[in-house]
Design a protein around this motif. Structure first.
Motif, PDB file in Angstrom:
ATOM      1  N   GLU A 328       0.816  -1.213   0.000  1.00 48.67           N
ATOM      2  CA  GLU A 328       0.000   0.000   0.000  1.00 48.67           C
ATOM      3  C   GLU A 328       0.853   1.268   0.000  1.00 48.67           C
ATOM      4  O   GLU A 328       0.473   2.272  -0.605  1.00 48.67           O
ATOM      5  CB  GLU A 328      -0.927   0.006   1.218  1.00 48.67           C
ATOM      6  CG  GLU A 328      -2.028  -1.041   1.160  1.00 48.67           C
ATOM      7  CD  GLU A 328      -2.997  -0.913   2.321  1.00 48.67           C
ATOM      8  OE1 GLU A 328      -2.893   0.096   3.068  1.00 48.67           O
ATOM      9  OE2 GLU A 328      -3.840  -1.805   2.492  1.00 48.67           O
ATOM     10  N   ASP A 329       1.998   1.221   0.664  1.00 50.73           N
ATOM     11  CA  ASP A 329       2.799   2.448   0.778  1.00 50.73           C
ATOM     12  C   ASP A 329       3.646   2.719  -0.472  1.00 50.73           C
ATOM     13  O   ASP A 329       4.116   3.841  -0.663  1.00 50.73           O
ATOM     14  CB  ASP A 329       3.706   2.375   2.005  1.00 50.73           C
ATOM     15  CG  ASP A 329       4.665   1.194   1.964  1.00 50.73           C
ATOM     16  OD1 ASP A 329       4.369   0.217   1.241  1.00 50.73           O
ATOM     17  OD2 ASP A 329       5.707   1.249   2.644  1.00 50.73           O
ATOM     18  N   ARG A 330       3.831   1.711  -1.320  1.00 50.80           N
ATOM     19  CA  ARG A 330       4.606   1.911  -2.545  1.00 50.80           C
ATOM     20  C   ARG A 330       4.177   0.894  -3.601  1.00 50.80           C
ATOM     21  O   ARG A 330       4.953   0.012  -3.995  1.00 50.80           O
ATOM     22  CB  ARG A 330       6.112   1.787  -2.256  1.00 50.80           C
ATOM     23  CG  ARG A 330       7.018   2.287  -3.381  1.00 50.80           C
ATOM     24  CD  ARG A 330       8.492   2.154  -2.997  1.00 50.80           C
ATOM     25  NE  ARG A 330       9.369   2.465  -4.099  1.00 50.80           N
ATOM     26  CZ  ARG A 330       9.776   3.681  -4.444  1.00 50.80           C
ATOM     27  NH1 ARG A 330       9.345   4.725  -3.746  1.00 50.80           N
ATOM     28  NH2 ARG A 330      10.596   3.879  -5.458  1.00 50.80           N
ATOM     29  N   GLY A 360       5.575   6.473  -6.519  1.00 47.18           N
ATOM     30  CA  GLY A 360       6.803   6.707  -5.769  1.00 47.18           C
ATOM     31  C   GLY A 360       8.039   6.354  -6.561  1.00 47.18           C
ATOM     32  O   GLY A 360       9.153   6.377  -6.049  1.00 47.18           O
TER      33      GLY A 360
END
Length: 463
Positions: A328-330, A360
């Motif tokens: 989810e974060d990248r 990202g």
């Protein structure tokens, strides 16, 4: 009580066939694929380019088909007709003859499947709707879709495609639409048709199947609009309605705005304005949705109902669908445009990609050949250079022999690789991707870039 799709007696009356050992009195689905059979299925043994359905009749019956429509062979469960595809057309004619649905036909060089899906969404908000699936839009796909239309359907939407003259005419005469939509005229199938004007003439064959007093709905944002208007007049089309971004059209798209995954515009018609919101980005998507709004108006559907339905409209697989895979974060963001490509759709897709930010990492495009462009192909591929540079892509992978022309003019710093086939480039392309990247995959279906999409989903998915 819902009536059956067809009774056995109705099938025999429509096709003139002879049934042998068919015990079922009702048919509730029709298929040409022995592996995909619905309830109470009739299997139609048509002969295609690669397979002959007659080789799979026994398999279809073993898999649950209650009857098979065939032109040869012996045994129980068969309905024998002179020609299986002709029999399917007979069923299509019977389905259309009994129907009281408001029927729409859609064609165009770009956007016909997306427009068909937008129409399906709008019509489903208003009543029972039957629409073509996938891209079943050719000489067997259209009669199959029409034959599947339930007698109770209130709306029917049928896509019609072609790659040569005289292909849409018989399809339109089969469907007999009340409204014929032409979404665009663009360089597709130039190899066989030779010019944009000839493409317009081939698309205009859809007018010849219009019901008396029917309406042509035409996108005006292309140079062939005046030719289409002339052809509509020559075909005695009862009414013509235009739409698009151009001034002077009947339904004008104004103040377009794009967000990361949404589009907004105001559509002006006479003294009314409609706020259009979509769950997908792109000017071309606003155009496709406006066509659906126009047809909804012609069908007597309230604008609020249509606009509310269109607010949930998103891109389809292979036609701009966004897929997010990984953490989810990248995550890796995949834009799947793998189904088809010509210069107009390439430009539209690259424009949308230009407004996109990577989650990202880097922005990467994978572009495949635009097929059937004929002698103009090399110049048209090379002509994509500015759109590619303006897309913000940091790396460009090119697939197909025709893409050599674009590879020759791209800045070397942008070109990550050029491969003559997807088999040659698949592993290299996927190995170049990383979490955080945004990658768009765009090319004609025959190039096989869907393999990139499948491989990316597999390698980058996290359980």
């Amino acid at each position: 009580m819902t009536p059956p799709l067809f009774t056995l007696d109705a099938i025999l009356a429509a096709t003139g066939g002879n049934a042998t050992g068919v015990s079922a009195g009702e048919i509730n689905s029709i298929s040409i694929d022995s592996r995909e059979l619905g309830p109470d299925a009739l299997f139609v043994a048509i002969k295609g380019d690669r397979f002959d359905g007659h080789d799979f009749v026994d398999t279809a019956l073993e898999n649950g088909a209650v009857a098979a429509l065939v032109s040869r062979g012996e045994g129980d469960g068969r309905i024998v007709v002179p020609d299986a595809l002709g029999g399917l057309r007979d069923l299509a004619i019977a389905a259309r003859k009994r129907s009281r649905a408001f029927v729409v036909g859609v064609t165009g060089s770009v956007g016909k499947t997306t427009t068909k899906e937008a129409l399906r969404l709008v019509f489903e908000a208003a009543g029972e709707t039957h629409a073509s699936i996938k891209s079943f839009n050719n000489h067997w796909g259209v009669p199959l879709m029409l034959a599947r239309m339930p007698e109770t359907a209130q709306f029917g939407v049928f896509e019609m495609g072609m790659n040569a003259p005289d292909e849409i005419r018989p399809l339109s005469k089969l469907v007999r639409p009340h409204v014929a939509v032409i979404t665009n005229i663009a360089p597709a199938h130039l190899e066989k048709l030779g010019s944009l004007d000839n493409i317009a003439r081939a698309k205009a064959e859809i007018f010849e199947g219009l019901e008396p007093g029917g309406t042509a709905v035409l996108n005006a944002d292309h140079p062939q609009i005046n030719l289409l208007l002339e052809l509509a007049a020559a075909a005695d089309v009862g009414r013509v309605v235009t739409y698009g971004f151009a001034r002077g059209v009947d339904w004008q798209i104004t103040t377009p705005e794009m967000a990361a995954d949404r589009s907004f515009a105001t559509v002006v018609h006479e003294d009314e304005t409609h706020a259009l919101t979509l769950g997908v980005t792109g000017r071309h998507m606003l155009s496709n949705a406006t066509a659906a709004l126009v047809v909804a108006h012609l069908a007597g559907i309230e604008p609020e109902t249509a606009l509310r339905a269109l607010a949930g409209f998103g891109a389809q697989p292979g036609r701009g669908q966004r897929v997010v895979v990984g953490p989810e974060d990248r995550p890796l963001l995949l834009i799947d445009e793998s189904y088809n490509a010509n210069t107009a759709s390439m430009g539209a897709a690259l424009e949308v990609f230009s407004a996109l930010e990577a989650p990202g990492g880097r922005k990467i495009v994978v572009l495949g050949d635009m097929l059937e462009l004929g002698e103009a192909g090399a110049a048209m591929h090379a002509g994509l250079v500015d759109a590619v540079k303006n897309s913000g892509a940091e790396r460009v992978h090119l697939v197909g022999e025709s893409m050599a022309a674009l590879a020759a003019v791209l800045p070397p710093a942008l070109l990550a690789g050029h491969y003559n086939s997807i088999g040659e480039g698949l592993d290299v392309i996927v190995a170049d991707l990383a979490y955080g990247d945004a990658v768009m995959v765009k090319g004609s279906n025959g190039v096989g870039l869907s393999r990139v999409v499948t491989e990316v989903k597999s390698r980058f998915a996290q359980s």
